[in-house]
Design a protein around this motif. Structure first.
Motif, PDB file in Angstrom:
ATOM      1  N   PRO A  78      34.047  73.326   3.055  1.00 16.37           N
ATOM      2  CA  PRO A  78      35.071  73.845   3.967  1.00 16.37           C
ATOM      3  C   PRO A  78      34.464  74.523   5.188  1.00 16.37           C
ATOM      4  N   THR A  79      34.943  74.149   6.337  1.00 20.59           N
ATOM      5  CA  THR A  79      34.487  74.781   7.570  1.00 20.59           C
ATOM      6  C   THR A  79      35.342  75.985   7.887  1.00 20.59           C
ATOM      7  N   LYS A  80      34.873  76.799   8.807  1.00 18.84           N
ATOM      8  CA  LYS A  80      35.617  78.009   9.144  1.00 18.84           C
ATOM      9  C   LYS A  80      36.972  77.674   9.743  1.00 18.84           C
ATOM     10  N   THR A  81      37.018  76.650  10.572  1.00 15.87           N
ATOM     11  CA  THR A  81      38.292  76.307  11.197  1.00 15.87           C
ATOM     12  C   THR A  81      39.256  75.707  10.205  1.00 15.87           C
ATOM     13  N   GLY A  82      38.714  75.084   9.158  1.00 14.55           N
ATOM     14  CA  GLY A  82      39.599  74.416   8.207  1.00 14.55           C
ATOM     15  C   GLY A  82      39.822  75.166   6.932  1.00 14.55           C
ATOM     16  N   ARG A  83      39.293  76.382   6.842  1.00 13.84           N
ATOM     17  CA  ARG A  83      39.311  77.043   5.548  1.00 13.84           C
ATOM     18  C   ARG A  83      40.685  77.493   5.112  1.00 13.84           C
ATOM     19  N   ARG A  84      41.658  77.558   6.038  1.00 11.58           N
ATOM     20  CA  ARG A  84      43.001  77.955   5.646  1.00 11.58           C
ATOM     21  C   ARG A  84      43.934  76.758   5.547  1.00 11.58           C
ATOM     22  N   GLU A 226      43.111  84.327  -2.425  1.00 12.45           N
ATOM     23  CA  GLU A 226      42.250  83.434  -1.658  1.00 12.45           C
ATOM     24  C   GLU A 226      42.975  82.112  -1.371  1.00 12.45           C
ATOM     25  N   SER A 227      42.582  81.470  -0.291  1.00 15.58           N
ATOM     26  CA  SER A 227      43.041  80.106  -0.045  1.00 15.58           C
ATOM     27  C   SER A 227      42.103  79.163  -0.787  1.00 15.58           C
ATOM     28  N   GLU A 228      42.430  77.887  -0.743  1.00 18.34           N
ATOM     29  CA  GLU A 228      41.569  76.896  -1.396  1.00 18.34           C
ATOM     30  C   GLU A 228      40.172  76.903  -0.795  1.00 18.34           C
ATOM     31  N   ASP A 229      40.106  76.905   0.521  1.00 15.58           N
ATOM     32  CA  ASP A 229      38.804  76.900   1.185  1.00 15.58           C
ATOM     33  C   ASP A 229      38.027  78.179   0.896  1.00 15.58           C
ATOM     34  N   ASP A 230      38.751  79.301   0.847  1.00 18.71           N
ATOM     35  CA  ASP A 230      38.107  80.567   0.496  1.00 18.71           C
ATOM     36  C   ASP A 230      37.462  80.476  -0.883  1.00 18.71           C
ATOM     37  N   PHE A 231      38.194  79.863  -1.801  1.00 18.87           N
ATOM     38  CA  PHE A 231      37.729  79.762  -3.193  1.00 18.87           C
ATOM     39  C   PHE A 231      36.378  79.062  -3.262  1.00 18.87           C
ATOM     40  N   TRP A 232      36.285  77.900  -2.614  1.00 17.96           N
ATOM     41  CA  TRP A 232      35.025  77.157  -2.659  1.00 17.96           C
ATOM     42  C   TRP A 232      33.947  77.823  -1.810  1.00 17.96           C
ATOM     43  N   TRP A 233      34.344  78.458  -0.717  1.00 23.28           N
ATOM     44  CA  TRP A 233      33.388  79.193   0.115  1.00 23.28           C
ATOM     45  C   TRP A 233      32.743  80.316  -0.694  1.00 23.28           C
ATOM     46  N   CYS A 234      33.540  81.029  -1.456  1.00 23.34           N
ATOM     47  CA  CYS A 234      33.021  82.133  -2.277  1.00 23.34           C
ATOM     48  C   CYS A 234      32.035  81.619  -3.330  1.00 23.34           C
ATOM     49  N   ILE A 235      32.369  80.506  -3.970  1.00 26.34           N
ATOM     50  CA  ILE A 235      31.457  79.927  -4.958  1.00 26.34           C
ATOM     51  C   ILE A 235      30.133  79.553  -4.288  1.00 26.34           C
ATOM     52  N   ASP A 236      30.216  78.938  -3.125  1.00 30.57           N
ATOM     53  CA  ASP A 236      28.997  78.514  -2.440  1.00 30.57           C
ATOM     54  C   ASP A 236      28.140  79.703  -2.014  1.00 30.57           C
ATOM     55  N   ARG A 237      28.798  80.770  -1.565  1.00 31.54           N
ATOM     56  CA  ARG A 237      28.042  81.972  -1.158  1.00 31.54           C
ATOM     57  C   ARG A 237      27.306  82.592  -2.335  1.00 31.54           C
ATOM     58  N   CYS A 238      27.865  82.464  -3.511  1.00 29.56           N
ATOM     59  CA  CYS A 238      27.191  82.997  -4.704  1.00 29.56           C
ATOM     60  C   CYS A 238      25.945  82.184  -5.045  1.00 29.56           C
ATOM     61  N   VAL A 239      26.061  80.887  -4.900  1.00 28.44           N
ATOM     62  CA  VAL A 239      24.965  79.997  -5.296  1.00 28.44           C
ATOM     63  C   VAL A 239      23.920  79.874  -4.202  1.00 28.44           C
ATOM     64  N   ASN A 240      24.373  79.705  -2.971  1.00 29.21           N
ATOM     65  CA  ASN A 240      23.489  79.392  -1.853  1.00 29.21           C
ATOM     66  C   ASN A 240      23.046  80.672  -1.152  1.00 29.21           C
ATOM     67  N   MET A 241      22.024  81.302  -1.712  1.00 27.83           N
ATOM     68  CA  MET A 241      21.483  82.545  -1.154  1.00 27.83           C
ATOM     69  C   MET A 241      19.995  82.342  -0.887  1.00 27.83           C
ATOM     70  N   GLU A 242      19.601  82.546   0.352  1.00 24.42           N
ATOM     71  CA  GLU A 242      18.205  82.346   0.714  1.00 24.42           C
ATOM     72  C   GLU A 242      17.301  83.287  -0.074  1.00 24.42           C
ATOM     73  N   GLY A 243      16.275  82.717  -0.698  1.00 19.64           N
ATOM     74  CA  GLY A 243      15.327  83.525  -1.457  1.00 19.64           C
ATOM     75  C   GLY A 243      15.807  83.903  -2.844  1.00 19.64           C
TER      76      GLY A 243
END
Length: 553
Positions: A78-84, A226-243
Motif C-alpha cells: 500500500p502506498t501513502k496515497t492509496g492507503r485509505r 485502522e484502514s485496510e492499507d493501515d493494517f498491512w502497513w503496520c505489519i510491514d513496519r514491524c517486519v521491515n526494520m533496518e538492522g
C-alpha cells in the motif's frame, strides 16, 4: 405520648403543620428541578448519557455503500496515497471493510491518521505508531489491573528472569493489543526478548495500552479503527526494520506469517519458530505444510487443551453476552437464537444463551458435535429451516459464507447477526455492499443494513470477532492462553537442533499440565498426589503427564 386530651390536640395540630411545610418544600424543590433540567437539557440529567440524547433537527445519517475495486494483488504494498482506499479485504481474517477508519474512531479523538503524526515517547524514541502516545499513563494503569489476574505470567517472570530463556530472541507479534496481551509482551521482554508488535484485528486495539507499550520501549504499530492499507502497513513496519531481523513469530490469524512468507521469503527461511493461536492461522500453517512450503517448525497453540477448553469454551461463555449486551441492549429471555457451529466456541455461546432463557438451535456439519448438541438439549437444524423466525444469528465455525446473502435476504426485521469466530469471512458482508441496500451507523460497531422494503438487519462489528471488537474478555482466561504462548516460544527457541522439523506441532502434554498448575493457586485448589503403588498401577509418572496424547478432555 401524653394521656392528656389537650396535649393530643396540640400534637395533631403540629403534625398537620409539619405536613403542609413538607408539601411546600417538595413543591418548591420540584419547581427548581424542572427549571434546572429545562436549562440543562435532558442530556445533563443524571443517568442519561449525553451521547444518547436526541438533538433537535438532527436526523440519522444514511450512507449509501458504493462498490469498491475488488482486485488487489497480495504482493502490492500500500502506498501513502492509496492507503485509505476502501478496496475489499485480501486477508481471510483481519483486514478492513469500507469506512471503518472514520466510523470506528471515537469522535472526541483527533481524527488525524497516526501515520501522519510525528510522535516520540519520553525517552525520545519514535520507533512506533499509535493513536496518541500521551495516553500511555492511562494504559499503564490498565496493564497493572490486568497483571493482578494474570499471576501465572508474573510467576513465570520471577522464575525465569534470571535465566533469560529468550535472550537473543527477536519476536515479531501480531495479536489483539489489549491490557492482557501487554502483560504477555512485557513478560517476553523480561525474559530477554526484543519485540515488535502489531494488531491482528483492526477494531480490538486499546489505544491507551498501545501507547503504554510504546512508552515502555516496545515498537508497537497499531490503533483502533485502522484502514485496510493501515493494517498491512503496520505489519510491514514491524517486519521491515533496518538492522533488525525477526527470528520468532507469534501470530493470531496467520496474516503476519503469510506476509513474511510472501514479501520476505529470505527472512521467513531464517525464522526459528512460529507460534499460532487461532483456527484460521493453524489452518493456513497446515496448508503450507501439506504443500511442502513450511520451512520452519510451528507450534499449534489453538489445539492445546489449555487453549481449547478455557479460551474457546469458558471465555466465549462469558464474553458472548458482554458483546451482545453492550452493542444491542437486547433481552435474551424467550429470544430465538441460532448458533452456527458446536465446537468449543459454540458450546460456550449456547450455554450462556440457554442460561438466560433463550431458545437456542444449532447448525453443524459434524455428526459427533451435532450429537453432543442434542444431548445438551439443543435442536440441531439447517439454517434455512429457521432463518425466517430467529432473532439472533451467531457464527462460530471458522469457515466462509456460513451466512449467505440469500439467507440475509430472508431474515426478519430486526434480526441481529454477529460472528464469534476469528475469521471475518463467516458472514457474507461483501454481498451487502450493493447500491440497493443502505447502511446506517447506529453506534460504534453497530450497523443497520436496510433493505428497499424497510427491513433492517442489525450487523455487529461488520462481521468480525464480536467479543474483542465490541467488548472485552475475562483476563484470567487470557492469562491461560498467554502463558501457553510464552512457554511455546521458549520451547521452540531453546529446542536443540533436530527436535522439531519443518512441520506443525501440538504443545507437549506436560506443558499443558504445567500451565494449568500455575493457575490452580488462584482458586486455592490442592491436587491429590498419586502413591507409588497407584502410579505403577496406572503406568504413570507421579509428576505427569497424566493423560495420553489421544485423550479427549
Amino acid at each position: 405520648m401524653s394521656d392528656s386530651p389537650g396535649d393530643g390536640k396540640l400534637e395533631l395540630k403540629q403534625a398537620s403543620k409539619d405536613v403542609k411545610e413538607s408539601e411546600n418544600v417538595a413543591e418548591k424543590y420540584s419547581a427548581m428541578t424542572v427549571t434546572k433540567n429545562s436549562e440543562m437539557g435532558i442530556g445533563d440529567i443524571a443517568g442519561v448519557p449525553a451521547a444518547f440524547t436526541p438533538v433537535a433537527g438532527h436526523k440519522p445519517v444514511k450512507k449509501q455503500i458504493q462498490f469498491a475495486d475488488d482486485k488487489q494483488e497480495f504482493s502490492r504494498f500500500p502506498t501513502k496515497t492509496g492507503r485509505r482506499s476502501l478496496s475489499r479485504s485480501i486477508s481471510q481474517s483481519s483486514t478492513d471493510s469500507q469506512g471503518s477508519a472514520a466510523s470506528y474512531t471515537d469522535s472526541s479523538d483527533d481524527e488525524t491518521s497516526p501515520r501522519d503524526k510525528t510522535q516520540a515517547n519520553s525517552k525520545g524514541n519514535s520507533d512506533f505508531c499509535v493513536k496518541n502516545i500521551k495516553q500511555g499513563e492511562f494504559g499503564r494503569r490498565e496493564i497493572e489491573i490486568a497483571e493482578q489476574d494474570m499471576s501465572s505470567l508474573i510467576s513465570l517472570r520471577k522464575r525465569a528472569q534470571g535465566e533469560k530463556p529468550l535472550a537473543g530472541a527477536k519476536i515479531v507479534g501480531c495479536t489483539h493489543i489489549t491490557a492482557q496481551t501487554a502483560v504477555l509482551i512485557e513478560t517476553l521482554v523480561v525474559l530477554g526478548a526484543q519485540c515488535r508488535w502489531t494488531a491482528c484485528n483492526i477494531y480490538s486495539t486499546q489505544n491507551e495500552v498501545a501507547a503504554a507499550l510504546s512508552e515502555a520501549g516496545v515498537a508497537v504499530f497499531a490503533w483502533k479503527g485502522e484502514s485496510e492499507d493501515d493494517f498491512w502497513w503496520c505489519i510491514d513496519r514491524c517486519v521491515n526494520m533496518e538492522g533488525w531481523q525477526p527470528n520468532m513469530i507469534l501470530d493470531d490469524g496467520g496474516d503476519l506469517t503469510h506476509w513474511v512468507y510472501k514479501k520476505y521469503p529470505n527472512v521467513f527461511k531464517k525464522i526459528r519458530g512460529i507460534v499460532e493461536e487461532s483456527v484460521t492461522g493453524v489452518h493456513r500453517l497446515y496448508q503450507l505444510s501439506k504443500a511442502g512450503k513450511l520451512c520452519v517448525p510451528a507450534m499449534n497453540v489453538n489445539d492445546s487443551v489449555t487453549k481449547q477448553k478455557f479460551d474457546n469454551l469458558y471465555c466465549c461463555r462469558e464474553s458472548i453476552l458482554d458483546g451482545l449486551k453492550r452493542t444491542t441492549d437486547v433481552m435474551f429471555g424467550g429470544k430465538q437464537v441460532v448458533v452456527c457451529g458446536y465446537g468449543e466456541v459454540g458450546k460456550g455461546c449456547c450455554a450462556a444463551l440457554k442460561a438466560l432463557g433463550s431458545i437456542v438451535c444449532v447448525t453443524e456439519i459434524d455428526p459427533i458435535c451435532a450429537l453432543q448438541a442434542c444431548m445438551d438439549g439443543f435442536r440441531v437444524v439447517k439454517l434455512n429451516e429457521v432463518i425466517r423466525q430467529v432473532d439472533v444469528v451467531i457464527t462460530c465455525t471458522g469457515n466462509k459464507n456460513v451466512v449467505t446473502r440469500e439467507q440475509l435476504d430472508r431474515m426478519k426485521n430486526g434480526c441481529i447477526v454477529c460472528n464469534m469466530g476469528h475469521s471475518n469471512t463467516e458472514i457474507d458482508v461483501v454481498s451487502l455492499r450493493t447500491p440497493e441496500l443502505t447502511w446506517e451507523r447506529v453506534r460504534s460497531q453497530v450497523d443497520h443494513v436496510i433493505w428497499p422494503d424497510g427491513k433492517r438487519v442489525v450487523l455487529l462489528a461488520e462481521g468480525r470477532l464480536l467479543n474483542l471488537s465490541c467488548s472485552t474478555v475475562p483476563t484470567f482466561v487470557l492469562s491461560i492462553t498467554a502463558t501457553t504462548q510464552a512457554l511455546a516460544l521458549i520451547e521452540l527457541y531453546n529446542a536443540p537442533e533436530g527436535r522439531y522439523k519443518q512441520d506443525v506441532y501440538l504443545l507437549p502434554k506436560k506443558m499443558d499440565e504445567y500451565v494449568a498448575s500455575l493457575h490452580l493457586p488462584t482458586f486455592d485448589a490442592h491436587l491429590t498426589e498419586l502413591s507409588d503403588e497407584q502410579a505403577k498401577y496406572l503406568g504413570l509418572n507421579k509428576n505427569g503427564p497424566f493423560k495420553p496424547n489421544y485423550y479427549r478432555y
